[in-house]
Design a protein around this motif. Structure first.
Motif, PDB file in Angstrom:
ATOM      1  N   HIS A 136      54.764  30.656  39.361  1.00 13.55           N
ATOM      2  CA  HIS A 136      53.884  29.591  38.864  1.00 13.55           C
ATOM      3  C   HIS A 136      52.498  29.694  39.496  1.00 13.55           C
ATOM      4  O   HIS A 136      51.485  29.434  38.845  1.00 13.55           O
ATOM      5  CB  HIS A 136      54.484  28.208  39.138  1.00 13.55           C
ATOM      6  N   ASP A 174      50.510  32.239  37.745  1.00 11.07           N
ATOM      7  CA  ASP A 174      49.939  31.712  36.498  1.00 11.07           C
ATOM      8  C   ASP A 174      48.606  31.026  36.783  1.00 11.07           C
ATOM      9  O   ASP A 174      47.647  31.171  36.029  1.00 11.07           O
ATOM     10  CB  ASP A 174      50.902  30.727  35.825  1.00 11.07           C
ATOM     11  N   ARG A 175      48.553  30.288  37.874  1.00  8.80           N
ATOM     12  CA  ARG A 175      47.293  29.638  38.259  1.00  8.80           C
ATOM     13  C   ARG A 175      46.251  30.662  38.693  1.00  8.80           C
ATOM     14  O   ARG A 175      45.058  30.480  38.459  1.00  8.80           O
ATOM     15  CB  ARG A 175      47.545  28.616  39.365  1.00  8.80           C
ATOM     16  N   ALA A 185      45.835  33.537  37.425  1.00  8.98           N
ATOM     17  CA  ALA A 185      45.240  34.081  36.200  1.00  8.98           C
ATOM     18  C   ALA A 185      44.099  33.193  35.715  1.00  8.98           C
ATOM     19  O   ALA A 185      43.025  33.684  35.349  1.00  8.98           O
ATOM     20  CB  ALA A 185      46.297  34.238  35.109  1.00  8.98           C
ATOM     21  N   ASP A 186      44.313  31.877  35.716  1.00  9.08           N
ATOM     22  CA  ASP A 186      43.249  30.951  35.311  1.00  9.08           C
ATOM     23  C   ASP A 186      42.071  31.017  36.279  1.00  9.08           C
ATOM     24  O   ASP A 186      40.911  31.052  35.877  1.00  9.08           O
ATOM     25  CB  ASP A 186      43.776  29.517  35.248  1.00  9.08           C
ATOM     26  N   ASP A 244      44.290  37.345  27.479  1.00 16.52           N
ATOM     27  CA  ASP A 244      45.454  36.527  27.136  1.00 16.52           C
ATOM     28  C   ASP A 244      46.737  37.345  27.025  1.00 16.52           C
ATOM     29  O   ASP A 244      47.814  36.834  27.317  1.00 16.52           O
ATOM     30  CB  ASP A 244      45.201  35.760  25.836  1.00 16.52           C
ATOM     31  N   ARG A 287      48.652  37.501  32.591  1.00  9.42           N
ATOM     32  CA  ARG A 287      49.910  36.940  33.095  1.00  9.42           C
ATOM     33  C   ARG A 287      51.038  37.977  33.088  1.00  9.42           C
ATOM     34  O   ARG A 287      51.857  38.028  33.993  1.00  9.42           O
ATOM     35  CB  ARG A 287      50.282  35.700  32.310  1.00  9.42           C
ATOM     36  N   HIS A 288      51.046  38.818  32.064  1.00 10.17           N
ATOM     37  CA  HIS A 288      52.071  39.872  31.995  1.00 10.17           C
ATOM     38  C   HIS A 288      51.984  40.771  33.231  1.00 10.17           C
ATOM     39  O   HIS A 288      53.000  41.059  33.875  1.00 10.17           O
ATOM     40  CB  HIS A 288      51.903  40.698  30.712  1.00 10.17           C
ATOM     41  N   LEU A 308      50.633  40.088  36.129  1.00 10.74           N
ATOM     42  CA  LEU A 308      51.003  39.326  37.332  1.00 10.74           C
ATOM     43  C   LEU A 308      52.525  39.251  37.471  1.00 10.74           C
ATOM     44  O   LEU A 308      53.054  39.296  38.586  1.00 10.74           O
ATOM     45  CB  LEU A 308      50.387  37.924  37.295  1.00 10.74           C
ATOM     46  N   HIS A 309      53.233  39.164  36.370  1.00 15.28           N
ATOM     47  CA  HIS A 309      54.699  39.151  36.432  1.00 15.28           C
ATOM     48  C   HIS A 309      55.247  40.531  36.825  1.00 15.28           C
ATOM     49  O   HIS A 309      56.268  40.621  37.511  1.00 15.28           O
ATOM     50  CB  HIS A 309      55.297  38.650  35.115  1.00 15.28           C
TER      51      HIS A 309
END
Length: 183
Positions: free
Chosen positions: A88, A91-92, A94-95, A165, A169-170, A172-173
């Protein structure tokens, strides 16, 4: 930097200006102060009272995002297991990285070097807290430290806007999968 205590209406104006500017930075390369003031519902004089220069406003947007990112780490650890909390938090990240890229593109080299230097300590501390919790739970590899992860996620600054987009996130995972303990 501590901001002097503001009247409630002035604090609300300042917060609206920063939020509108953040959205503008995240969605485009252009930051027009008169458009920011208009969207925030304040006059140009109010905007310039809070932020005398464009760089002052951009620096505040950046500082605000760093503070939110750092504050999220312990809160996520309370709500989730360490690996889920780290996911999580990524995810932040990335923003945050999208805004950081926009801010750094818009300010002079000296200003962004100062902003970057001041944010790495708190972000590294937040990252260390997440990694340490994961290591204690046996879920994160013991040979990983915050600097390793910061270097790995530095690629975010190289992503083109049109692929952000689908890739940020991809990727980062993918990094998160590499941090997991294999025991």
């Amino acid at each position: 930097m501590n901001t002097p205590r503001l009247r409630a209406d002035a604090a609300e104006n300042r917060a609206r200006i920063v939020e509108v500017a953040r959205a503008a930075v995240a969605s485009s390369d252009e930051l027009k102060l008169n458009a920011i003031a208009k969207q925030a519902g304040v006059g140009q004089g109010t905007l310039y009272r809070h932020f005398p220069t464009r760089e002052d406003l951009l620096a505040e947007v950046y500082r605000h995002d760093v503070e939110e990112l750092v504050a999220a780490a312990p809160a996520l650890l309370v709500e989730h297991d360490p690996v889920t909390a780290l996911a999580h938090w990524f995810d932040r990240v990335a923003d945050y990285a999208r805004v950081k890229r926009g801010v750094f593109a818009a300010v002079e080299v000296g200003v962004w070097q100062d902003l970057s230097a001041r944010s790495l300590g708190p972000i590294g501390d937040a990252m260390t807290a997440l990694l340490d919790a994961g290591k204690a739970a046996g879920a994160i590899r013991p040979d990983i430290d915050a600097r390793d992860v910061i270097l790995l996620i530095g690629y975010l600054t190289r992503l083109d806007e049109e692929e952000w987009d689908t890739r940020a996130r991809h990727l980062l995972h993918v990094v998160l999968d590499g941090l997991r303990s294999r025991e």
